[in-house]
Design a protein around this motif. Structure first.
Motif, PDB file in Angstrom:
ATOM      1  N   LEU A 191       0.816  -1.211   0.000  1.00  0.00           N
ATOM      2  CA  LEU A 191       0.000   0.000   0.000  1.00  0.00           C
ATOM      3  C   LEU A 191       0.850   1.262   0.000  1.00  0.00           C
ATOM      4  CD1 LEU A 191      -2.843  -1.071   2.459  1.00  0.00           C
ATOM      5  CD2 LEU A 191      -2.915  -0.991  -0.038  1.00  0.00           C
ATOM      6  N   ARG A 192       1.983   1.234   0.707  1.00  0.00           N
ATOM      7  CA  ARG A 192       2.867   2.406   0.694  1.00  0.00           C
ATOM      8  C   ARG A 192       3.415   2.659  -0.712  1.00  0.00           C
ATOM      9  NH1 ARG A 192       5.257  -0.106   5.524  1.00  0.00           N
ATOM     10  NH2 ARG A 192       4.280   0.803   7.370  1.00  0.00           N
ATOM     11  N   ALA A 249     -15.981  -4.039  11.284  1.00  0.00           N
ATOM     12  CA  ALA A 249     -15.365  -3.703  12.563  1.00  0.00           C
ATOM     13  C   ALA A 249     -13.853  -3.631  12.443  1.00  0.00           C
ATOM     14  CB  ALA A 249     -15.775  -4.739  13.617  1.00  0.00           C
ATOM     15  N   ALA A 250     -13.262  -4.556  11.703  1.00  0.00           N
ATOM     16  CA  ALA A 250     -11.805  -4.587  11.560  1.00  0.00           C
ATOM     17  C   ALA A 250     -11.292  -3.346  10.831  1.00  0.00           C
ATOM     18  CB  ALA A 250     -11.378  -5.853  10.817  1.00  0.00           C
ATOM     19  N   ILE A 251     -11.974  -2.936   9.776  1.00  0.00           N
ATOM     20  CA  ILE A 251     -11.577  -1.717   9.063  1.00  0.00           C
ATOM     21  C   ILE A 251     -11.630  -0.524  10.005  1.00  0.00           C
ATOM     22  CG2 ILE A 251     -12.276  -0.090   7.259  1.00  0.00           C
ATOM     23  CD1 ILE A 251     -13.241  -2.528   5.637  1.00  0.00           C
ATOM     24  N   SER A 252     -12.698  -0.415  10.781  1.00  0.00           N
ATOM     25  CA  SER A 252     -12.849   0.712  11.707  1.00  0.00           C
ATOM     26  C   SER A 252     -11.794   0.678  12.804  1.00  0.00           C
ATOM     27  CB  SER A 252     -14.253   0.694  12.319  1.00  0.00           C
ATOM     28  OG  SER A 252     -15.239   0.978  11.346  1.00  0.00           O
ATOM     29  N   ALA A 253     -11.453  -0.508  13.295  1.00  0.00           N
ATOM     30  CA  ALA A 253     -10.415  -0.610  14.318  1.00  0.00           C
ATOM     31  C   ALA A 253      -9.076  -0.115  13.783  1.00  0.00           C
ATOM     32  CB  ALA A 253     -10.300  -2.055  14.806  1.00  0.00           C
ATOM     33  N   GLY A 254      -8.733  -0.551  12.571  1.00  0.00           N
ATOM     34  CA  GLY A 254      -7.491  -0.084  11.967  1.00  0.00           C
ATOM     35  C   GLY A 254      -7.493   1.417  11.758  1.00  0.00           C
ATOM     36  N   HIS A 255      -8.630   1.954  11.352  1.00  0.00           N
ATOM     37  CA  HIS A 255      -8.740   3.388  11.116  1.00  0.00           C
ATOM     38  C   HIS A 255      -8.556   4.183  12.413  1.00  0.00           C
ATOM     39  CE1 HIS A 255     -11.054   6.857   8.966  1.00  0.00           C
ATOM     40  NE2 HIS A 255      -9.762   6.899   8.708  1.00  0.00           N
ATOM     41  N   CYS A 256      -9.034   3.627  13.534  1.00  0.00           N
ATOM     42  CA  CYS A 256      -8.833   4.281  14.837  1.00  0.00           C
ATOM     43  C   CYS A 256      -7.346   4.510  15.104  1.00  0.00           C
ATOM     44  CB  CYS A 256      -9.406   3.423  15.967  1.00  0.00           C
ATOM     45  SG  CYS A 256     -11.196   3.426  16.116  1.00  0.00           S
ATOM     46  N   PHE A 257      -6.524   3.524  14.802  1.00  0.00           N
ATOM     47  CA  PHE A 257      -5.083   3.652  15.034  1.00  0.00           C
ATOM     48  C   PHE A 257      -4.468   4.693  14.109  1.00  0.00           C
ATOM     49  CE2 PHE A 257      -5.536  -0.403  17.237  1.00  0.00           C
ATOM     50  CZ  PHE A 257      -4.696  -0.206  18.322  1.00  0.00           C
ATOM     51  N   TYR A 259      -6.257   0.562   8.419  1.00  0.00           N
ATOM     52  CA  TYR A 259      -5.214   1.412   9.015  1.00  0.00           C
ATOM     53  C   TYR A 259      -4.570   2.296   7.954  1.00  0.00           C
ATOM     54  CZ  TYR A 259      -0.614   2.630  10.892  1.00  0.00           C
ATOM     55  OH  TYR A 259       0.516   3.306  11.275  1.00  0.00           O
ATOM     56  N   HIS A 260      -4.273   1.726   6.809  1.00  0.00           N
ATOM     57  CA  HIS A 260      -3.622   2.531   5.769  1.00  0.00           C
ATOM     58  C   HIS A 260      -4.612   3.527   5.157  1.00  0.00           C
ATOM     59  CE1 HIS A 260      -0.482   3.466   2.853  1.00  0.00           C
ATOM     60  NE2 HIS A 260      -1.475   3.584   1.968  1.00  0.00           N
ATOM     61  N   TYR A 261      -5.788   3.015   4.741  1.00  0.00           N
ATOM     62  CA  TYR A 261      -6.819   3.884   4.169  1.00  0.00           C
ATOM     63  C   TYR A 261      -8.135   3.104   4.160  1.00  0.00           C
ATOM     64  CZ  TYR A 261      -9.587   6.306   0.624  1.00  0.00           C
ATOM     65  OH  TYR A 261     -10.597   6.935  -0.053  1.00  0.00           O
ATOM     66  N   SER A 262      -9.127   3.628   4.850  1.00  0.00           N
ATOM     67  CA  SER A 262     -10.383   2.893   4.986  1.00  0.00           C
ATOM     68  C   SER A 262     -11.051   2.652   3.633  1.00  0.00           C
ATOM     69  CB  SER A 262     -11.339   3.636   5.923  1.00  0.00           C
ATOM     70  OG  SER A 262     -11.618   4.940   5.443  1.00  0.00           O
ATOM     71  N   LEU A 306       0.412   7.721   1.153  1.00  0.00           N
ATOM     72  CA  LEU A 306      -0.507   8.491   1.982  1.00  0.00           C
ATOM     73  C   LEU A 306      -0.778   9.879   1.417  1.00  0.00           C
ATOM     74  CD1 LEU A 306       0.802   7.482   5.517  1.00  0.00           C
ATOM     75  CD2 LEU A 306      -1.258   6.659   4.360  1.00  0.00           C
ATOM     76  N   ASP A 307       0.236  10.485   0.812  1.00  0.00           N
ATOM     77  CA  ASP A 307       0.036  11.838   0.303  1.00  0.00           C
ATOM     78  C   ASP A 307      -0.719  11.879  -1.023  1.00  0.00           C
ATOM     79  OD1 ASP A 307       1.992  10.892  -1.377  1.00  0.00           O
ATOM     80  OD2 ASP A 307       3.513  12.359  -0.813  1.00  0.00           O
ATOM     81  N   SER A 308      -1.086  10.702  -1.552  1.00  0.00           N
ATOM     82  CA  SER A 308      -1.863  10.655  -2.801  1.00  0.00           C
ATOM     83  C   SER A 308      -3.345  10.416  -2.544  1.00  0.00           C
ATOM     84  CB  SER A 308      -1.336   9.535  -3.713  1.00  0.00           C
ATOM     85  OG  SER A 308      -1.696   8.255  -3.211  1.00  0.00           O
ATOM     86  N   ILE A 309      -3.687  10.003  -1.324  1.00  0.00           N
ATOM     87  CA  ILE A 309      -5.060   9.586  -1.041  1.00  0.00           C
ATOM     88  C   ILE A 309      -6.024  10.768  -1.111  1.00  0.00           C
ATOM     89  CG2 ILE A 309      -6.585   8.617   0.719  1.00  0.00           C
ATOM     90  CD1 ILE A 309      -4.194   6.859   1.592  1.00  0.00           C
TER      91      ILE A 309
END
Length: 393
Positions: free
Chosen positions: A33-34, A261-269, A92-95, A39-42
């Motif tokens: 994903l990197r 739930a897993a996507i949201s948990a990663g996004h929290c971090f 975590y990387h991008y929901s 991250l700066d392209s999202i």
């Protein structure tokens, strides 16, 4: 100070309890994903409402879309914990990439994998795994969002197949889908919760019209309206038995809620780390704002919510891997993770202050993207109804 100047961490914290293979999934997926979704392209993708195709195809090429499927169809035969690691890492990387993968693999692909004929599985699942086709799930209608049993889309037998007519709305990723898994009424005389059937519809078939909707968040994997105007579907594209969809849908819900739930948990971090890094670099009154206890306590509360979310989702994965239905636990995890996700984004925006309210920083996107969690995949009010019923209330 721009988004790009905020330092980014190496990856999710707290890897205790994961196997070497699961740690490898996390590390490798983050590397992919990197490289393909920096991250700066999202933010630009979000502005353009453009699906993260390069990252999606890179995940497919590396075999990660194979995780939830059986080996005989080209899958990896992963367990629920493996799937949780994948979805949490994507979130975590991008929901948005998490939602894009989840929609094809779990929301729609899960129906094919669990209830499709052998011929249908062999025809569709390898193409999903290889990234050659994407799917979307069409259940909601203009007047029947949470009330799936009240849907009005009809499927009438005709010759060697069925003719489908009706309108679906809020259909995630339909704009990039090759096939749409459609829930329709095949027996209009049947009582509620009966007479429903599931079909795999070619998104480019005559009579299918897909209209993108302008959504607040998750713009790269946005919702759509799907109109079916006398669309012919061959009998071999019936998923499962005719009129048996309700009980089949119930069997899919646990995995759907686990993924949400897993996507949201990663996004929290991700949100917590972003806010923490900003607080360390933002100076006020001659000191970084991370030195002030009021900011520290906000960040600590965000960290607690992130960890609570991840604990709830891994508990569900362990229960499912042990063969339990985990009905209450999946609803609880969906509520805890999605509501914590939005609370983290709200607190993170407050920490950034004016920067948080600026489109120049990613926090506003985190805030917008997180808000759909308590709504989609069965509203959190519906989840509370499920729990209340299980409690005998």
């Amino acid at each position: 100070m721009t988004t790009a100047t905020i330092p980014q961490r190496a990856g999710l914290i707290n890897t205790a309890g994961l196997s070497d293979e699961q740690l490898m999934i996390r590390s490798s997926v983050l590397d992919i994903l990197r490289a393909t979704l920096p991250l700066d392209s999202i933010g630009q993708l979000d502005d353009q409402r453009r699906f993260p195709e390069e990252a999606y195809q890179a995940l497919a090429s590396s075999g990660y879309l194979a995780i939830p499927f059986e080996e005989e169809f080209g899958g990896a035969g992963g367990n629920y914990k493996d799937l949780t690691v994948l979805m949490e890492t994507l979130g975590y990387h991008y929901s948005g990439i998490g939602q894009g993968v989840m929609t094809t693999l779990i929301y729609a692909g899960g129906h094919v994998a669990k209830f499709g004929s052998e011929e249908l599985k062999r025809r569709i699942l390898p193409q999903i795994i290889e990234g050659k086709v994407k799917l979307a799930l069409a259940m909601s209608e203009p007047g029947t969002g949470s009330d799936v049993a009240g849907l009005e889309t009809k499927a009438v037998r005709q010759g060697s197949g069925y003719v489908l007519s009706g309108t679906k709305v809020w259909i995630t990723c339909a704009h990039v889908a090759d096939y749409i898994v459609v829930i329709a009424k095949t027996d209009p005389t049947a009582p509620r919760h009966q007479g429903l059937s599931t079909f795999l519809v070619d998104a480019k078939a005559a009579g299918v019209t897909i209209s993108p909707l302008s959504m607040l968040g998750r713009r790269t994997t946005h919702a759509n309206e799907v109109v079916l105007d006398n669309v012919f579907v061959p009998e071999e594209n019936l998923i499962g038995e005719e009129n048996q969809t309700w009980k089949n849908m119930m069997k899919c819900l646990a995995v759907e809620r686990l993924a949400l739930a897993a996507i949201s948990a990663g996004h929290c971090f991700r949100i917590t780390e972003y806010a923490q890094d900003y607080a360390k670099s933002r100076a006020q009154f001659g000191r970084p704002i991370s030195d002030f206890q009021v900011t520290q306590h906000k960040l600590v509360d965000m960290r607690i919510m992130a960890e609570t979310a991840r604990q709830s989702v891994y508990r569900v994965a362990e229960l499912l891997d042990a063969g339990h239905d985990a009905i209450e636990e999946t609803s609880i995890a969906k509520i805890v993770c999605t509501e914590n996700n939005f609370k983290c984004a709200d607190m993170g925006l407050q920490i950034l202050g004016g920067a948080g309210y600026s489109m120049e920083y990613d926090m506003q996107m985190f805030f917008r993207d997180s808000r759909v969690g308590p709504i989609g995949g069965g509203t959190n009010e519906i989840q509370r109804n499920v729990i209340a019923k299980r409690m005998g209330l």
